[in-house]
Design a protein around this motif. Structure first.
Motif, mmCIF file in Angstrom:
data_model
loop_
_atom_site.group_PDB
_atom_site.id
_atom_site.type_symbol
_atom_site.label_atom_id
_atom_site.label_comp_id
_atom_site.label_asym_id
_atom_site.label_seq_id
_atom_site.Cartn_x
_atom_site.Cartn_y
_atom_site.Cartn_z
ATOM 1 N N VAL A 27 31.115 33.279 38.182
ATOM 2 C CA VAL A 27 30.635 32.738 39.454
ATOM 3 C C VAL A 27 30.491 33.844 40.488
ATOM 4 O O VAL A 27 29.433 34.013 41.098
ATOM 5 C CB VAL A 27 31.579 31.628 39.948
ATOM 6 C CG1 VAL A 27 31.107 31.080 41.295
ATOM 7 C CG2 VAL A 27 31.664 30.501 38.916
ATOM 8 N N ASP A 28 31.551 34.610 40.706
ATOM 9 C CA ASP A 28 31.534 35.729 41.652
ATOM 10 C C ASP A 28 32.193 36.915 40.952
ATOM 11 O O ASP A 28 33.402 36.909 40.707
ATOM 12 C CB ASP A 28 32.285 35.362 42.933
ATOM 13 C CG ASP A 28 32.276 36.473 43.967
ATOM 14 O OD1 ASP A 28 32.782 37.577 43.662
ATOM 15 O OD2 ASP A 28 31.793 36.240 45.080
ATOM 16 N N GLU A 29 31.396 37.904 40.620
ATOM 17 C CA GLU A 29 31.894 39.006 39.796
ATOM 18 C C GLU A 29 33.063 39.751 40.437
ATOM 19 O O GLU A 29 34.045 40.086 39.763
ATOM 20 C CB GLU A 29 30.755 39.974 39.488
ATOM 21 C CG GLU A 29 31.171 41.105 38.580
ATOM 22 C CD GLU A 29 29.992 41.911 38.068
ATOM 23 O OE1 GLU A 29 30.239 42.990 37.500
ATOM 24 O OE2 GLU A 29 28.845 41.464 38.231
ATOM 25 N N SER A 30 32.999 40.009 41.726
ATOM 26 C CA SER A 30 34.078 40.738 42.396
ATOM 27 C C SER A 30 35.386 39.968 42.310
ATOM 28 O O SER A 30 36.448 40.544 42.027
ATOM 29 C CB SER A 30 33.714 41.000 43.861
ATOM 30 O OG SER A 30 32.600 41.851 43.950
ATOM 31 N N ALA A 31 35.332 38.659 42.549
ATOM 32 C CA ALA A 31 36.535 37.833 42.492
ATOM 33 C C ALA A 31 37.067 37.744 41.072
ATOM 34 O O ALA A 31 38.286 37.778 40.841
ATOM 35 C CB ALA A 31 36.247 36.438 43.047
ATOM 36 N N TYR A 32 36.174 37.646 40.106
ATOM 37 C CA TYR A 32 36.595 37.569 38.701
ATOM 38 C C TYR A 32 37.302 38.856 38.279
ATOM 39 O O TYR A 32 38.397 38.820 37.695
ATOM 40 C CB TYR A 32 35.377 37.314 37.821
ATOM 41 C CG TYR A 32 35.686 37.192 36.343
ATOM 42 C CD1 TYR A 32 36.257 36.036 35.831
ATOM 43 C CD2 TYR A 32 35.390 38.231 35.455
ATOM 44 C CE1 TYR A 32 36.544 35.923 34.476
ATOM 45 C CE2 TYR A 32 35.662 38.127 34.106
ATOM 46 C CZ TYR A 32 36.242 36.967 33.615
ATOM 47 O OH TYR A 32 36.531 36.854 32.272
ATOM 48 N N LEU A 33 36.697 39.990 38.569
ATOM 49 C CA LEU A 33 37.266 41.264 38.139
ATOM 50 C C LEU A 33 38.566 41.587 38.871
ATOM 51 O O LEU A 33 39.414 42.310 38.344
ATOM 52 C CB LEU A 33 36.249 42.382 38.344
ATOM 53 C CG LEU A 33 35.003 42.308 37.466
ATOM 54 C CD1 LEU A 33 34.029 43.423 37.828
ATOM 55 C CD2 LEU A 33 35.367 42.380 35.974
ATOM 56 N N ALA A 34 38.731 41.048 40.080
ATOM 57 C CA ALA A 34 39.946 41.298 40.846
ATOM 58 C C ALA A 34 41.096 40.392 40.438
ATOM 59 O O ALA A 34 42.231 40.600 40.873
ATOM 60 C CB ALA A 34 39.660 41.112 42.339
ATOM 61 N N SER A 35 40.825 39.391 39.600
ATOM 62 C CA SER A 35 41.859 38.433 39.216
ATOM 63 C C SER A 35 42.903 39.075 38.314
ATOM 64 O O SER A 35 42.564 39.811 37.378
ATOM 65 C CB SER A 35 41.232 37.249 38.470
ATOM 66 O OG SER A 35 40.299 36.581 39.276
ATOM 67 N N LYS A 36 44.140 38.790 38.577
ATOM 68 C CA LYS A 36 45.218 39.264 37.707
ATOM 69 C C LYS A 36 45.064 38.672 36.321
ATOM 70 O O LYS A 36 45.332 39.336 35.304
ATOM 71 C CB LYS A 36 46.576 38.896 38.306
ATOM 72 C CG LYS A 36 47.757 39.374 37.481
ATOM 73 C CD LYS A 36 49.082 39.002 38.137
ATOM 74 C CE LYS A 36 50.255 39.468 37.288
ATOM 75 N NZ LYS A 36 51.557 39.092 37.906
ATOM 76 N N THR A 37 44.662 37.398 36.263
ATOM 77 C CA THR A 37 44.396 36.716 34.995
ATOM 78 C C THR A 37 42.957 36.231 35.016
ATOM 79 O O THR A 37 42.587 35.394 35.840
ATOM 80 C CB THR A 37 45.341 35.513 34.804
ATOM 81 O OG1 THR A 37 46.700 35.974 34.841
ATOM 82 C CG2 THR A 37 45.079 34.829 33.480
ATOM 83 N N ARG A 38 42.148 36.766 34.119
ATOM 84 C CA ARG A 38 40.735 36.378 34.066
ATOM 85 C C ARG A 38 40.601 35.112 33.222
ATOM 86 O O ARG A 38 40.998 35.094 32.046
ATOM 87 C CB ARG A 38 39.897 37.505 33.483
ATOM 88 C CG ARG A 38 39.894 38.755 34.351
ATOM 89 C CD ARG A 38 39.060 39.854 33.736
ATOM 90 N NE ARG A 38 39.152 41.079 34.523
ATOM 91 C CZ ARG A 38 38.589 42.230 34.169
ATOM 92 N NH1 ARG A 38 37.888 42.314 33.046
ATOM 93 N NH2 ARG A 38 38.722 43.297 34.941
ATOM 94 N N LEU A 39 40.029 34.085 33.825
ATOM 95 C CA LEU A 39 39.948 32.774 33.202
ATOM 96 C C LEU A 39 38.515 32.451 32.801
ATOM 97 O O LEU A 39 37.593 32.564 33.616
ATOM 98 C CB LEU A 39 40.446 31.690 34.164
ATOM 99 C CG LEU A 39 41.878 31.819 34.677
ATOM 100 C CD1 LEU A 39 42.159 30.719 35.702
ATOM 101 C CD2 LEU A 39 42.865 31.746 33.527
#
Length: 218
Positions: A27-39
């Motif tokens: 959905v939002d690449e920056s938010a996804y890559l910054a996630s501690k756990t990628r879902l």
């Protein structure tokens, strides 16, 4: 190329053989890559009687439908806070802004990229997904997820018949019966109910959160 650019290059090829193609993914690449756990949430298909040619990423970016995405929002909040016990009264009311906030950081992947109806025609789902197995593997490999949640038994079975994990699957079961396997060190596929299943929302929420605490040792 970043993930979105890689998605668009892949989807350009895919659309050529799938009229009505419905895009999905991060959905939002920056938010996804910054996630501690990628879902990554694996689903069957989009219910769209208008013929497709949509983008699930944009739909999720604007909050999606509450019937499906309220429970996904609860799951995301719970998974991102496994060390905390969230009382159900804090989860009962999910509004559009809360969905928008939660959904930015995840990816969703339908196994059949052309729209279907309700209920899903499983024979058609499996036929189309099997024809697209190379595309599906290429898409999955873009995301390097930590937790893959297969939403419903049909999604799980089709996903596992087509995705090459590079190792033989070794299914395990949590103490309360949720199936999972470790497809790479520290990375897991979890077989769970669809977020729109005819199960009480609180049961769907605590069942998944409880399972992930056990799987991750938290």
């Amino acid at each position: 190329m970043n993930i979105r650019q890689q998605e668009e290059a892949l989807f350009g090829e895919w659309r050529a053989v799938r009229p009505g193609f419905v895009a999905d993914g991060v959905v939002d690449e920056s938010a996804y890559l910054a996630s501690k756990t990628r879902l990554l949430f694996v689903l069957k298909e989009v219910d769209d009687r208008d013929g497709g040619n949509r983008d699930l990423r944009e739909f999720m970016h604007s909050g999606g439908r509450p019937q499906t995405w309220n429970n996904v929002t609860r799951w995301i909040e719970g998974i991102r806070n496994l060390s905390s016990e969230i009382a159900w009264k804090q989860l009962v009311q999910i509004d559009a802004q809360r969905r928008i906030s939660a959904l930015q950081s995840v990816a969703a992947m339908n196994l059949k990229k052309t729209p279907g109806g309700h209920p899903t025609n499983l024979e058609e789902l499996n036929k189309v997904a099997a024809e697209d197995w190379q595309f599906l593997n290429r898409q999955f490999n873009l995301y390097d997820p930590d937790i893959v949640i297969c939403c419903g038994r049909p999604a799980r079975d089709t996903f596992h018949s087509l995705i090459d994990f590079g190792v033989e699957e070794s299914w395990q079961m949590t103490s309360r019966g949720v199936m999972f396997h470790e497809f790479r060190p520290g990375k897991y596929v979890v077989s769970y109910d669809h977020p729109g299943a005819l199960v009480a929302d609180n049961i769907l929420y605590y069942g998944l959160v409880d399972a992930l605490r056990e799987i991750l040792g938290q």
